[in-house]
Design a protein around this motif. Structure first.
Motif, short mmCIF file in Angstrom:
data_model
loop_
_atom_site.label_atom_id
_atom_site.label_comp_id
_atom_site.label_asym_id
_atom_site.label_seq_id
_atom_site.Cartn_x
_atom_site.Cartn_y
_atom_site.Cartn_z
N UNK A 45 0.83 -1.21 0.00
CA UNK A 45 0.00 0.00 0.00
C UNK A 45 0.86 1.26 0.00
N UNK A 46 2.02 1.16 0.68
CA UNK A 46 2.84 2.37 0.86
C UNK A 46 3.56 2.81 -0.39
N UNK A 47 3.43 2.05 -1.44
CA UNK A 47 3.91 2.59 -2.72
C UNK A 47 2.91 3.60 -3.27
N UNK A 48 1.69 3.55 -2.77
CA UNK A 48 0.66 4.41 -3.33
C UNK A 48 0.30 5.60 -2.44
N UNK A 49 0.68 5.52 -1.19
CA UNK A 49 0.38 6.61 -0.27
C UNK A 49 1.50 6.63 0.77
N UNK A 50 1.86 7.82 1.23
CA UNK A 50 2.93 7.94 2.22
C UNK A 50 2.43 7.72 3.64
N UNK A 51 3.34 7.87 4.59
CA UNK A 51 2.89 7.77 5.98
C UNK A 51 3.53 8.87 6.82
N UNK A 52 3.60 10.03 6.23
CA UNK A 52 4.14 11.19 6.95
C UNK A 52 3.04 12.22 7.18
N UNK A 53 3.13 12.93 8.30
CA UNK A 53 2.24 14.08 8.48
C UNK A 53 2.39 15.03 7.30
N UNK A 54 1.30 15.66 6.91
CA UNK A 54 1.36 16.49 5.71
C UNK A 54 1.78 17.92 5.99
N UNK A 55 1.57 18.37 7.22
CA UNK A 55 1.83 19.78 7.49
C UNK A 55 0.85 20.71 6.81
N UNK A 56 -0.23 20.15 6.27
CA UNK A 56 -1.20 20.96 5.51
C UNK A 56 -2.62 20.58 5.92
N UNK A 57 -3.56 21.37 5.47
CA UNK A 57 -4.96 21.10 5.77
C UNK A 57 -5.40 19.78 5.13
N UNK A 58 -6.47 19.20 5.67
CA UNK A 58 -6.89 17.86 5.24
C UNK A 58 -7.28 17.81 3.77
N UNK A 72 7.72 14.85 15.64
CA UNK A 72 8.59 15.78 14.89
C UNK A 72 10.08 15.46 14.97
N UNK A 73 10.46 14.39 15.63
CA UNK A 73 11.88 14.22 15.98
C UNK A 73 12.78 13.75 14.85
N UNK A 74 12.22 13.14 13.81
CA UNK A 74 13.08 12.67 12.73
C UNK A 74 12.78 13.39 11.42
N UNK A 75 12.52 14.72 11.56
CA UNK A 75 12.25 15.55 10.39
C UNK A 75 11.09 14.97 9.59
N UNK A 76 11.22 14.99 8.29
CA UNK A 76 10.10 14.50 7.49
C UNK A 76 10.14 12.99 7.28
N UNK A 77 10.83 12.30 8.16
CA UNK A 77 10.69 10.85 8.24
C UNK A 77 10.12 10.46 9.60
N UNK A 78 9.55 11.41 10.31
CA UNK A 78 9.02 11.13 11.65
C UNK A 78 7.88 10.12 11.60
N UNK A 79 7.02 10.27 10.61
CA UNK A 79 5.90 9.34 10.49
C UNK A 79 6.39 7.93 10.23
N UNK A 80 7.36 7.83 9.38
CA UNK A 80 7.92 6.52 9.06
C UNK A 80 8.59 5.89 10.28
N UNK A 81 9.30 6.68 11.05
CA UNK A 81 9.97 6.18 12.25
C UNK A 81 8.93 5.72 13.29
N UNK A 82 7.87 6.49 13.43
CA UNK A 82 6.80 6.08 14.34
C UNK A 82 6.20 4.76 13.87
N UNK A 83 6.05 4.63 12.58
CA UNK A 83 5.45 3.43 12.00
C UNK A 83 6.35 2.21 12.21
N UNK A 84 7.63 2.38 11.97
CA UNK A 84 8.53 1.24 12.03
C UNK A 84 9.04 0.95 13.43
#
Lengths: 310, 310, 310, 310
Positions: free
Chosen positions: A84-97, B242-254
Motif C-alpha cells: 500500500x505504501x507505494x501508493x500513499x505515504x505515511x508522513x504528516x502532511x503539514x497541511x490542511x486535510x 517531529x523528531x526525525x524531520x520529514x521521516x518522523x511518520x515513518x519512524x513512528x510506523x517502524x
C-alpha cells in the motif's frame, strides 16, 4: 480494580464538561451535517476485558466521517499489505486535510492515508475490482463485524449530500487521476468514499469497533484475530502522527493517544493495552476536530495516566 | 529478569547489523563532519533501574548535532514554560528540516522546536538575556548534569566549521528576525546554536542524559526531578511527531518510540518506563537520519515489545 | 508640434490628480522613508529630441529605491553580458518582491533581476571583484553620467536605515549564499545594495537617466551609445513583464509601458521612441507602487497614445 | 515599399529554419495530438493593409489549442466587460499552465485568463447561460467571422480525446467549483473548453483572425470594429505578460511581441500597427511552446524591427 475508577473518571469528566456542551461550530460544509443539534455529547470507553463505561449520548448514532478512514486503511492493508505504501505515504502532511498543494509537488502521491487525498487512494485499493455497491457492502459488513452489531447503517441523506457538494474531493480525485494514481473511475471511488464517510455509528459502537487496536490486533471479547499485532501498532502510529489533521502534533502533546477525528464531531482514541475510547460532540474547533471531544480525551488521559508517552 | 534478555537482544542486534557498518552517506555539509570515519556503530541502553547495556562504539564521542534540540527545549520550557508555544508551534512541518517556505507562509513562526528554525527560536529563548558565552556555558553544564559526566565538551572545530558554513541557518535566523521573532542578534543566537549542536557525547552519555524522559521526568539514579512528569510526556510526544524531520511518520510506523536524530549519525530514543536508548552510526539515509541507527532501533523495539503503540 | 500638446497633457494630468495628493500609504519599513512628507507629487517627461516637460515636485530628490535595479542591471549586463542569465531568470515571479518561497523551490536562483533576490545577485555581478566602496562609487558615477548631473548623491541616512532594518534582505542574501549563488560576502553585497537603493534623485534626473531606454540605447542629447539597441529593447521587456512586482500584469494592462517602481514612490516608465517618464508621489498602493504615480502614467499613456500595445 | 521586404524576410527565415524542421517534442498528453507529423512548419503574416505573406505549411489546419483562449477572452469581455476581472486576475502566474497550487492559495481565483484555470473561468463566462452546444456554435461562428472563412471546423477526434484524457482540467474545474467560481456544471464548461481548444485552423486563418489586435480593434479589411481600441491594447498586454505560460518573460525578452502559444505548435503574435503573425511547427520546447515557431518569431521581430520595446 480499574473498573470503579474508570466509571468515576468518565462520569466526572462528563459532568465537568457538560456546562460547555454546544461550544464550537458544527460542520456546515454539507447541509445534512449542518442540521445536527450541537447540544450533544457522548463518551464510551471499552477495555480489552470487556468493561464498557459510557456517559451522555453514547448510544446515539452520528456521522463517523473521517473516522472511517482508520477502518478503510485496515481493509486496504488486508487487501494488499505493505505494498500500500507505494501508493500513499505515511508522513504528516503539514497541511490542511483537503489541501492539493502537496499533491502537485509530489506527483499526485498523498502524504498519508488520513488526509482526504490519501483516503481516496485507500478507498481505491479497498475496492479491489469490486463494483461500488459491492465495495460499500463489504465495508459496512466489516464495520458491523468489528462493532459486533448488525444495526449499523449508512445515512443515505448524508451520502447524497456529500456527493452533491463534494467538489473539493472531486478535484482531489481528478488530480490524482491525472497522475494515474487511481485504478477505478473517479466517480466510482468517490461514490464509495462518500458512503463510508456517511456511516452512522454511536460512541459505543465505534469504541467497540476500534477495540482491536487497543488489544494487539485481536478482538478480545470474541477472541478473533483481526490483524497481526504489528499491524495494529502501525495503525496506531499513523493515527498518532496523522490522525487529527494539522492538529495532530497538538493532540499528541495534550492527550498522548493515537486518535482519529471526523467532522461529524467524533474522535476515536486508542490507549494500547488499556482501552478504546470514543467521544462525540458536534461542535468543532478551527482544525475540524471536536472541541469538547478533545477536552474530554485530554482529561481522560491525564486522570488515567494512559498517555503512551509515560 | 529483563537484564539478561536486554543484554542478549542488544548483542544480537549489534552482531546482525555489524556486516552493514559503513552503509549510508556521512553528512558532508560541514567539512568537520565529512571527515568522520563511517565505520563506527554504537548502542547504549539504560533503564530506570540503572542497568546499562552497550555494544560497539558506545563510548566514543560524536557530534550530537540536532539531538541537542531536545535538551535546549527542556531548558527553554524551564525558562518560560508553556508560553514558549506562542513563539513556536508543535506540529509536524511536512517539510525538510531547513525549509524556509512554511516560515514565509506563517509569518516567521516555526512549526516545531525540532526543525532548524524552531530550534533557533528555542535557543533564543534559552539565552534569556545571557551573553552567548554564558548561554553556551549553561547548556554545557546542563548536559553534564543530565549525563552525570563532567567530561563532556564542545568540539570547537565543528562549531567553527558550522559557523563558517551555516548560510542556510543564517537565512533562517534573518528571516525570523525580519518578523521580529528573535530577542537577540542573529549572530549571537546562531553562535549559541552552532555551539550546542557541536557538543560531543557518546551513546552512553546521551542515553544517560535522556533517561529522565523515560522515567517520568526524574533522574531515577540520583533521584532528582528534572522536569514534571507531564513535561516529560510532552517532550516525548514532540519527539515522536517531529523528531526525525520529514521521516518522523515513518519512524513512528517502524519503531514506535519517541526519537531525535542528528546529522552526526546519532539517534536518541525513549521507551517510556523502560529505557533511554542511544544508537550511533555516521552513515545517513536520504532524510538525514542514521541508517544503521534506525535499523537497530526498529529491531530493538520489535524484540523488546517497547513500542508505545501496543 | 508634439511639444505644446505634451506640455498641456502633463499640466492637465497634474491638475486633475492634485486634489488626490496624499493618497496611499508611505512606506514604513525603514524609518527614514516613513518620515517623508506624503503630500508631494512630481512628473517629468523627456523626449529623445531633448524636450523636457515637468509638473509639480519634479526637481525634488527622493529615494529611488528599486528603480536603481534597472541601472544595476544595465551595469551588470555590461560587465558579463548575456551570461548574466545563468545566474538570474527573466520570468515574472508571481510572488511578492521579497518572497523566499520560490528561491527554495528553484535552488536559490531568483526569477528575475527586479525582485529583491534577483537584484542582490545583479549587485553581486556588478561588483565584479571591487570593494564595496569602489562598487558604490562606480554606480554613483554611472547614475551621474546617465543623468548628466554631478549633483546626485546617496542619502546616507537612508542607507544606514536600510542596513539596520534589512533583515529580510539579509535572509535572501544568506539563502542564496547557501546555494553558492553569490561571489562576494553577503554583508558586502548588501552594503552595496542598500547604498544604490538609497540614491536620491528627482523625477527630472531619473527621466533623463532613463532616456537611453527610450532612444534605442543611445543618449540622444549627447549622442553617446550607452548600450546596443537590442539591449535597450530587452531591458524594456524585463521592465514590462517584471518591473512592478506582482502588479506588473495590471500595469501593462492599464498603462502599457515598461516601468520600474520603487517604494520611495517613484516610477520610471519608458515609451520607446517617444519619451522617458518619471512620476513620483510617496503614497503607495497595496503592491508597493506609487498610487498617484500609477494614475498619472495611465492617464499619460491614454492621452498620448504611447502604449506599446497599439 | 514594405511588401517586398516582408516577403523576402519571411522567405529567408523559412529557408534558414527549414533544416531544423522536426526539432522539439510533439505534445503527447492527448493521443490525437501525439500522432501529428512533426515535420511541418508554416508562417503567415498579414498586415492591416491586407498584404498576406506566407511560407511553408501556412494553409494546413492544426489544432489551435490554447490560442483559442485569446478569442474566448475577447468574447467574454464582450459579454460582461471589465467585470470579468472580478473572476480572474491579470498577472503572470509564475507557475506552470496547469498548476493548482496558486489556485488553493488564492481561493480558487485564477491568476490570468491564459492559464488553464483562467481559461476555464473565461469559458464559463462566455457560455452565459447557453447550452454547451450553443456556446460551442457561437465560438465557432466568431472564429469564422474573424478569419473571414466559413471552412473552419472543430476536430471532433481531438475534442473527444481531450475529454477522455483531461483529468487535470477536471481537477482544476472541480477545484474552482469548490470555491463557487463557476456558474455552470464542471462537465459542461469543460465540454465547451475542450471543443474550442480543438478548433483546427491554418496559420493564414489564425493570423487573419488575430488581425484586429494589430489594427486597433478593427478588422481593417472589411472595416468592421471588433472591439474598442483600448480593449485591443489590453488583450495585447495580457498576451505579452501571460501568453507563453512561464516562458512569457523570455519570449518578451527575445521577441518583444504579444503572443499566444498552443500545444498544437502554433503561436499567434501581434505587432501593433504592423501585422498579425502566425507560426506553426508541432515540436515543442520544455515550456510547451513551439520551438521553431519561437525561433521564427525572434528572427522576424529582429529583421523587421517590430518589437514593441524600441
Amino acid at each position: 480494580m480499574a473498573a470503579p475508577d474508570l466509571g468515576r473518571i468518565v462520569a466526572d469528566i462528563y459532568a465537568e464538561l457538560a456546562p460547555r456542551i454546544g461550544e464550537g461550530e458544527v460542520a456546515d460544509y454539507i447541509p445534512e451535517l449542518a442540521q445536527v443539534n450541537p447540544r450533544q455529547f457522548g463518551i464510551a470507553v471499552i477495555t480489552p476485558e470487556g468493561e464498557v463505561v459510557t456517559a451522555g449520548d453514547a448510544d446515539r448514532p452520528f456521522s463517523i466521517q473521517s473516522i472511517s478512514k482508520v477502518f478503510l486503511l485496515t481493509l486496504a492493508l488486508g487487501r494488499i499489505g505493505e505494498s500500500l505504501w507505494t501508493r500513499v505515504g505515511r508522513e504528516p502532511s503539514g497541511s490542511a486535510f483537503n489541501s492539493i498543494v502537496q499533491l502537485e509537488q509530489e506527483a499526485g502521491r498523498p502524504r498519508n492515508p488520513f488526509i482526504n487525498a490519501g483516503a481516496i487512494v485507500v478507498t481505491d485499493v479497498a475496492m479491489a475490482g469490486h463494483s461500488p455497491r459491492e465495495a460499500i457492502g463489504e465495508i459496512l459488513t466489516f464495520m458491523r463485524y468489528l462493532a459486533d452489531d448488525e444495526d449499523i447503517l449508512i445515512d443515505q441523506a448524508v451520502a447524497a449530500s456529500e456527493l452533491a457538494t463534494g467538489a473539493r474531493n472531486q478535484a482531489l480525485g481528478w488530480f490524482m487521476r491525472s497522475f494515474d494514481r487511481l485504478d477505478h473511475d473517479v466517480d466510482k471511488v468517490l461514490g464509495v468514499y462518500f458512503h463510508h464517510c456517511a456511516i452512522a455509528m454511536s460512541c459505543r459502537q465505534l469504541a467497540r469497533a476500534g477495540l482491536f487496536l487497543a488489544a494487539g490486533g485481536r478482538d478480545p471479547v470474541r477472541g478473533h484475530a483481526v490483524v497481526r499485532p504489528a499491524r495494529a501498532r502501525r495503525i496506531n502510529a499513523l493515527m498518532l502522527t496523522c490522525g487529527l489533521y494539522d492538529a495532530s502534533g497538538d493532540f499528541a502533546y495534550r492527550v498522548g493517544l493515537p486518535g482519529k477525528s471526523g467532522v461529524g464531531g467524533g474522535i476515536l482514541a486508542v490507549a494500547p493495552g488499556r482501552a478504546a475510547i470514543c467521544v462525540w460532540s458536534p461542535g468543532l474547533d478551527g482544525f475540524g476536530n471536536s472541541r469538547l471531544g478533545g477536552q474530554a480525551l485530554e482529561a481522560l488521559a491525564r486522570r488515567t495516566g494512559w498517555s503512551v508517552f509515560g
